[in-house]
Design a protein around this motif. Structure first.
Motif, PDB file in Angstrom:
ATOM      1  N   GLN A  34       0.831  -1.203   0.000  1.00 63.39           N
ATOM      2  CA  GLN A  34       0.000   0.000   0.000  1.00 63.39           C
ATOM      3  C   GLN A  34       0.867   1.255   0.000  1.00 63.39           C
ATOM      4  O   GLN A  34       0.573   2.225  -0.706  1.00 63.39           O
ATOM      5  CB  GLN A  34      -0.945   0.015   1.206  1.00 63.39           C
ATOM      6  CG  GLN A  34      -1.888   1.209   1.208  1.00 63.39           C
ATOM      7  CD  GLN A  34      -2.779   1.268  -0.030  1.00 63.39           C
ATOM      8  OE1 GLN A  34      -3.441   0.301  -0.369  1.00 63.39           O
ATOM      9  NE2 GLN A  34      -2.793   2.410  -0.717  1.00 63.39           N
ATOM     10  N   TRP A  37       2.071   1.717  -3.497  1.00 65.26           N
ATOM     11  CA  TRP A  37       1.052   2.277  -4.387  1.00 65.26           C
ATOM     12  C   TRP A  37       0.825   3.759  -4.081  1.00 65.26           C
ATOM     13  O   TRP A  37       0.660   4.560  -4.990  1.00 65.26           O
ATOM     14  CB  TRP A  37      -0.248   1.487  -4.304  1.00 65.26           C
ATOM     15  CG  TRP A  37      -1.271   2.062  -5.230  1.00 65.26           C
ATOM     16  CD1 TRP A  37      -2.449   2.654  -4.896  1.00 65.26           C
ATOM     17  CD2 TRP A  37      -1.173   2.160  -6.656  1.00 65.26           C
ATOM     18  NE1 TRP A  37      -3.099   3.103  -6.020  1.00 65.26           N
ATOM     19  CE2 TRP A  37      -2.332   2.811  -7.120  1.00 65.26           C
ATOM     20  CE3 TRP A  37      -0.218   1.762  -7.576  1.00 65.26           C
ATOM     21  CZ2 TRP A  37      -2.550   3.073  -8.464  1.00 65.26           C
ATOM     22  CZ3 TRP A  37      -0.446   2.022  -8.923  1.00 65.26           C
ATOM     23  CH2 TRP A  37      -1.592   2.667  -9.358  1.00 65.26           C
ATOM     24  N   ARG A  41       1.346   6.782  -6.839  1.00 67.80           N
ATOM     25  CA  ARG A  41       0.337   7.815  -7.113  1.00 67.80           C
ATOM     26  C   ARG A  41       0.858   9.205  -6.794  1.00 67.80           C
ATOM     27  O   ARG A  41       0.610  10.148  -7.539  1.00 67.80           O
ATOM     28  CB  ARG A  41      -0.934   7.514  -6.329  1.00 67.80           C
ATOM     29  CG  ARG A  41      -1.599   6.231  -6.860  1.00 67.80           C
ATOM     30  CD  ARG A  41      -2.972   6.010  -6.343  1.00 67.80           C
ATOM     31  NE  ARG A  41      -3.814   7.118  -6.769  1.00 67.80           N
ATOM     32  CZ  ARG A  41      -4.828   7.576  -6.051  1.00 67.80           C
ATOM     33  NH1 ARG A  41      -5.146   7.006  -4.910  1.00 67.80           N
ATOM     34  NH2 ARG A  41      -5.556   8.568  -6.484  1.00 67.80           N
ATOM     35  N   ASP A  46       1.531   6.824 -12.234  1.00 72.45           N
ATOM     36  CA  ASP A  46       0.343   6.133 -12.757  1.00 72.45           C
ATOM     37  C   ASP A  46      -0.456   6.993 -13.720  1.00 72.45           C
ATOM     38  O   ASP A  46      -1.551   6.620 -14.134  1.00 72.45           O
ATOM     39  CB  ASP A  46      -0.554   5.697 -11.596  1.00 72.45           C
ATOM     40  CG  ASP A  46      -1.148   6.878 -10.848  1.00 72.45           C
ATOM     41  OD1 ASP A  46      -0.499   7.947 -10.780  1.00 72.45           O
ATOM     42  OD2 ASP A  46      -2.259   6.730 -10.318  1.00 72.45           O
ATOM     43  N   PHE A  49      -1.876   5.236 -16.744  1.00 70.52           N
ATOM     44  CA  PHE A  49      -2.537   3.945 -16.555  1.00 70.52           C
ATOM     45  C   PHE A  49      -3.986   3.958 -17.017  1.00 70.52           C
ATOM     46  O   PHE A  49      -4.483   2.964 -17.543  1.00 70.52           O
ATOM     47  CB  PHE A  49      -2.484   3.508 -15.093  1.00 70.52           C
ATOM     48  CG  PHE A  49      -1.108   3.136 -14.597  1.00 70.52           C
ATOM     49  CD1 PHE A  49       0.022   3.306 -15.375  1.00 70.52           C
ATOM     50  CD2 PHE A  49      -0.952   2.623 -13.336  1.00 70.52           C
ATOM     51  CE1 PHE A  49       1.275   2.970 -14.917  1.00 70.52           C
ATOM     52  CE2 PHE A  49       0.293   2.273 -12.860  1.00 70.52           C
ATOM     53  CZ  PHE A  49       1.413   2.444 -13.651  1.00 70.52           C
ATOM     54  N   ASP A  50      -4.683   5.062 -16.819  1.00 70.70           N
ATOM     55  CA  ASP A  50      -6.099   5.131 -17.191  1.00 70.70           C
ATOM     56  C   ASP A  50      -6.306   5.032 -18.700  1.00 70.70           C
ATOM     57  O   ASP A  50      -7.390   4.699 -19.156  1.00 70.70           O
ATOM     58  CB  ASP A  50      -6.733   6.423 -16.668  1.00 70.70           C
ATOM     59  CG  ASP A  50      -6.921   6.408 -15.167  1.00 70.70           C
ATOM     60  OD1 ASP A  50      -6.942   5.312 -14.569  1.00 70.70           O
ATOM     61  OD2 ASP A  50      -7.029   7.497 -14.571  1.00 70.70           O
ATOM     62  N   ARG A  90      -7.471  -3.802 -14.132  1.00 65.47           N
ATOM     63  CA  ARG A  90      -6.618  -2.640 -13.869  1.00 65.47           C
ATOM     64  C   ARG A  90      -5.944  -2.789 -12.508  1.00 65.47           C
ATOM     65  O   ARG A  90      -4.815  -2.358 -12.301  1.00 65.47           O
ATOM     66  CB  ARG A  90      -7.458  -1.363 -13.939  1.00 65.47           C
ATOM     67  CG  ARG A  90      -6.875  -0.131 -13.323  1.00 65.47           C
ATOM     68  CD  ARG A  90      -5.580   0.332 -14.023  1.00 65.47           C
ATOM     69  NE  ARG A  90      -4.939   1.361 -13.234  1.00 65.47           N
ATOM     70  CZ  ARG A  90      -5.234   2.638 -13.274  1.00 65.47           C
ATOM     71  NH1 ARG A  90      -6.160   3.088 -14.073  1.00 65.47           N
ATOM     72  NH2 ARG A  90      -4.578   3.485 -12.507  1.00 65.47           N
ATOM     73  N   LEU A  91      -6.634  -3.414 -11.558  1.00 60.11           N
ATOM     74  CA  LEU A  91      -6.050  -3.625 -10.230  1.00 60.11           C
ATOM     75  C   LEU A  91      -4.798  -4.488 -10.306  1.00 60.11           C
ATOM     76  O   LEU A  91      -3.881  -4.328  -9.504  1.00 60.11           O
ATOM     77  CB  LEU A  91      -7.078  -4.239  -9.285  1.00 60.11           C
ATOM     78  CG  LEU A  91      -8.264  -3.338  -8.947  1.00 60.11           C
ATOM     79  CD1 LEU A  91      -9.271  -4.084  -8.083  1.00 60.11           C
ATOM     80  CD2 LEU A  91      -7.813  -2.057  -8.274  1.00 60.11           C
ATOM     81  N   ASN A  94      -2.017  -2.121 -11.086  1.00 65.66           N
ATOM     82  CA  ASN A  94      -1.657  -1.359  -9.880  1.00 65.66           C
ATOM     83  C   ASN A  94      -0.812  -2.203  -8.936  1.00 65.66           C
ATOM     84  O   ASN A  94       0.212  -1.745  -8.418  1.00 65.66           O
ATOM     85  CB  ASN A  94      -2.914  -0.890  -9.148  1.00 65.66           C
ATOM     86  CG  ASN A  94      -3.743   0.073  -9.954  1.00 65.66           C
ATOM     87  OD1 ASN A  94      -3.403   0.450 -11.066  1.00 65.66           O
ATOM     88  ND2 ASN A  94      -4.872   0.466  -9.395  1.00 65.66           N
ATOM     89  N   THR A  95      -1.236  -3.436  -8.714  1.00 62.72           N
ATOM     90  CA  THR A  95      -0.528  -4.325  -7.787  1.00 62.72           C
ATOM     91  C   THR A  95       0.860  -4.663  -8.307  1.00 62.72           C
ATOM     92  O   THR A  95       1.838  -4.644  -7.554  1.00 62.72           O
ATOM     93  CB  THR A  95      -1.337  -5.614  -7.558  1.00 62.72           C
ATOM     94  OG1 THR A  95      -2.609  -5.249  -7.021  1.00 62.72           O
ATOM     95  CG2 THR A  95      -0.627  -6.552  -6.603  1.00 62.72           C
ATOM     96  N   ALA A  98       3.058  -1.581  -7.960  1.00 59.54           N
ATOM     97  CA  ALA A  98       3.359  -1.371  -6.539  1.00 59.54           C
ATOM     98  C   ALA A  98       4.409  -2.372  -6.062  1.00 59.54           C
ATOM     99  O   ALA A  98       5.314  -2.031  -5.297  1.00 59.54           O
ATOM    100  CB  ALA A  98       2.083  -1.486  -5.696  1.00 59.54           C
TER     101      ALA A  98
END
Length: 166
Positions: A34, A37, A41, A46, A49-50, A90-91, A94-95, A98
């Motif tokens: 966490q 991540w 951010r 990131d 990423f979108d 998408r998660l 992110n993971t 991270a």
């Protein structure tokens, strides 16, 4: 010059990844992940990423339309439907990102990075970094070219002094 830019980018990445060897030896906890991540951010790493999933959908649509141009009206609908089904993936991105950061930095370092980027100085740094990086590369390129010219000229002069002409 592209080689110099690539080398500088590689050096910066290697520096970031080896800055903290301590994280490599640690188990990555949920809190560490966490913190990673949060740092990603805070740094703005990131930002693109979108756009990844829509870009992938556009590429797949183009590929399928190239294969079956007669289905050009149906392909976007089907691909977009599938893209919506994959939004939760998408998660995974992110993971995974991270985890890369967690391997490079300890949890405490990630907390400090996040705090820095949340500060006025960190915010200013993040807003100016790209321009600073470009200007740094330009300075490096200019220096490189000046030194290369000087080295060439001085080398030729030394050869000339030895009676060797090029």
């Amino acid at each position: 010059m592209k080689r110099v830019e690539t080398q500088l980018s590689a050096w910066l990445m290697a520096f970031a990844l080896t800055w903290s060897g301590a994280a490599n030896a640690q188990e990555i906890t949920d809190a560490h992940l966490q913190a990673a991540w949060d740092a990603v951010r805070a740094v703005g790493a990131d930002a693109e990423f979108d756009f990844a999933l829509p870009d992938i959908a556009e590429q797949v649509q183009g590929l399928l339309i190239d294969l079956r141009p007669d289905l050009f009206r149906q392909i976007p609908d089907v691909v977009n439907e599938v893209a919506l089904e994959l939004v939760a993936r998408r998660l995974d991105l992110n993971t995974d990102v991270a985890r890369v950061w967690a391997l490079a930095f300890t949890e405490q370092e990630l907390i400090e990075i996040t705090a820095f980027y949340a500060s006025p100085t960190g915010h200013k740094f993040s807003m100016t970094f790209e321009l600073l990086f470009q200007q740094t590369l330009q300075v490096l390129e200019n220096w490189y070219e000046r030194l290369a010219g000087e080295m060439r000229d001085r080398s030729l002069l030394k050869f000339q002094q030895k009676g060797i002409e090029f």
